[in-house]
Design a protein around this motif. Structure first.
Motif, PDB file in Angstrom:
ATOM      1  N   UNK A 117       0.760  -1.063   0.117  1.00  0.00           N
ATOM      2  CA  UNK A 117       0.013  -0.078  -0.040  1.00  0.00           C
ATOM      3  C   UNK A 117       0.838   1.176   0.063  1.00  0.00           C
ATOM      4  N   UNK A 118       2.321   1.094   0.104  1.00  0.00           N
ATOM      5  CA  UNK A 118       2.944   2.229   0.141  1.00  0.00           C
ATOM      6  C   UNK A 118       3.504   2.674  -1.263  1.00  0.00           C
ATOM      7  N   UNK A 119       2.980   3.860  -2.019  1.00  0.00           N
ATOM      8  CA  UNK A 119       3.330   3.796  -3.418  1.00  0.00           C
ATOM      9  C   UNK A 119       4.433   4.876  -3.520  1.00  0.00           C
ATOM     10  N   UNK A 120       5.516   4.570  -4.390  1.00  0.00           N
ATOM     11  CA  UNK A 120       6.327   5.681  -4.775  1.00  0.00           C
ATOM     12  C   UNK A 120       5.970   6.161  -6.110  1.00  0.00           C
ATOM     13  N   UNK A 121       5.959   7.407  -6.188  1.00  0.00           N
ATOM     14  CA  UNK A 121       5.359   8.041  -7.461  1.00  0.00           C
ATOM     15  C   UNK A 121       6.631   8.479  -8.231  1.00  0.00           C
ATOM     16  N   UNK A 122       6.866   8.367  -9.444  1.00  0.00           N
ATOM     17  CA  UNK A 122       7.888   8.891 -10.057  1.00  0.00           C
ATOM     18  C   UNK A 122       7.797  10.351 -10.313  1.00  0.00           C
ATOM     19  N   UNK A 123       8.894  11.010 -10.554  1.00  0.00           N
ATOM     20  CA  UNK A 123       8.910  12.342 -10.847  1.00  0.00           C
ATOM     21  C   UNK A 123       8.435  12.745 -12.207  1.00  0.00           C
ATOM     22  N   UNK A 124       7.712  13.999 -12.534  1.00  0.00           N
ATOM     23  CA  UNK A 124       7.462  14.169 -13.810  1.00  0.00           C
ATOM     24  C   UNK A 124       8.495  14.252 -14.679  1.00  0.00           C
ATOM     25  N   UNK A 125       8.200  13.387 -15.937  1.00  0.00           N
ATOM     26  CA  UNK A 125       9.425  13.557 -16.977  1.00  0.00           C
ATOM     27  C   UNK A 125      10.439  12.414 -16.769  1.00  0.00           C
ATOM     28  N   UNK A 126      10.218  11.401 -15.534  1.00  0.00           N
ATOM     29  CA  UNK A 126      11.031  10.636 -15.356  1.00  0.00           C
ATOM     30  C   UNK A 126      11.003   9.462 -16.614  1.00  0.00           C
ATOM     31  N   UNK A 127      11.903   8.664 -16.915  1.00  0.00           N
ATOM     32  CA  UNK A 127      12.153   7.637 -17.817  1.00  0.00           C
ATOM     33  C   UNK A 127      11.313   6.394 -17.467  1.00  0.00           C
ATOM     34  N   UNK A 128      10.365   5.663 -18.132  1.00  0.00           N
ATOM     35  CA  UNK A 128       9.686   4.687 -17.563  1.00  0.00           C
ATOM     36  C   UNK A 128      10.841   3.531 -17.235  1.00  0.00           C
ATOM     37  N   UNK A 129      11.866   3.557 -17.808  1.00  0.00           N
ATOM     38  CA  UNK A 129      13.120   2.620 -17.485  1.00  0.00           C
ATOM     39  C   UNK A 129      13.942   2.809 -16.137  1.00  0.00           C
TER      40      UNK A 129
END
Length: 330
Positions: free
Chosen positions: A217-229
């Motif tokens: 349940x603890x979600x790490x959200x990527x930064x805007x523009x971060x590569x999906x890789x």
């Protein structure tokens, strides 16, 4: 698991997601909807059975005795967190006191590290390392390992049999001792808790819209523009999202330098939170029996692997005759 004579009884049913937490998404009978990925089936289950994995946190000592030490420590974390949840979620206290903040930060850090996904990831990495060592070492290393194990010189046929078996990489999987994950927890939880504690927190409360939770349940959200890789970790995440309750979610912001704040709720935001939680699920989603929060969500398929290395052990196999044999030890 064998029991050592004189050993105290151990707890066998271990909740990888705490019962006190799941109860916040359950009805008055402590029932919750359990939805295995990819979401085409569901079942009503008791919170006492919803996330149980047998012996998951049993710690084996050097003497071969199994102990409840980890499970007992987790119970303490959960007890402190349950009290803080009551203050923040039920009584509406915001911002939290330092004690409440510490309890919630420690629980969130613990929940981030204690889950089966983390153990699976560790097993996959260990499996890859072992197989790469086999591949790189080649038959000379195979001979050396066999002779050390047997205490004698081995034949070329024995080496060939071992090599054929060990380079059939898809036929076996190496699994670490559970203590490896438990040691990792003891290392990562304090530093993760300190990180969560130090950041600005945002809280959103919904009056009508319902939230879901999951087995991770603890979600790490990527930064805007971060590569999906790119990987997303404690240092690189934009924020950390944690649904605290059917109606309340916590956002721990990793980029802003502000005081704790409250977030204006909306139907769009509730759906966005639920979508992030669903995509972060490892195997299972949970929600209240009276809610239908999955209708507008994309539910992922379960993944067999948590790691996706660009190269496999077969890419490191050495040709026969390499490396050149050195002088044998006599």
């Amino acid at each position: 698991m064998s029991k050592t004579p004189g050993q105290k009884p151990v707890k066998r049913r271990h909740h990888t997601v705490p019962k006190f937490y799941l109860s916040r998404f359950a009805n008055e009978r402590d029932q919750i909807i359990r939805v295995p990925l990819p979401g085409d089936k569901c079942a009503t289950v008791s919170t006492k059975d919803a996330s149980v994995v047998k012996d998951f946190y049993l710690l084996e000592t050097e003497k071969g005795v199994f102990t409840d030490a980890v499970e007992d420590a987790l119970s303490e974390v959960e007890g402190d967190a349950a009290e803080a949840f009551r203050a923040v979620v039920d009584l509406g206290q915001w911002p939290p006191t330092e004690k409440q903040r510490g309890a919630i930060a420690t629980w969130a850090a613990t929940q981030h590290v204690r889950v089966p996904r983390v153990r699976q990831r560790g097993d996959e990495i260990a499996d890859l390392i072992l197989k790469m060592q086999v591949a790189v070492g080649g038959k000379p290393q195979a001979r050396e390992a066999l002779e050390k194990a047997e205490g004698r010189e081995v034949t070329d046929e024995e080496v060939e049999d071992w090599w054929e078996e060990m380079t059939d990489f898809d036929s076996y999987h190496f699994t670490q001792h559970p203590n490896s994950h438990l040691r990792l927890m003891s290392t990562l939880i304090p530093r993760t808790a300190r990180h969560f504690f130090s950041l600005p927190w945002g809280l959103v409360r919904f009056s009508r819209k319902a939230l879901i939770t999951a087995d991770d349940p603890v979600v790490l959200n990527p930064r805007d523009g971060a590569s999906p890789y790119e990987g997303v970790g404690l240092a690189t995440a934009e924020s950390f999202l944690v649904p605290l309750d059917r109606r309340v979610a916590l956002v721990i912001n990793n980029t802003l330098d502000v005081e704790d704040y409250e977030i204006e709720p909306s139907a769009f935001m509730a759906n966005q939170i639920n979508q992030m939680v669903a995509l972060n699920a490892h195997r299972v989603i949970f929600h209240h029996p009276d809610d239908r929060p999955l209708d507008r969500l994309v539910i992922p398929k379960p993944s067999d692997r948590e790691t996706n290395p660009s190269s496999g052990p077969q890419d490191f196999l050495m040709p026969d005759g390499w490396p050149p044999p050195g002088p044998r030890n006599t």
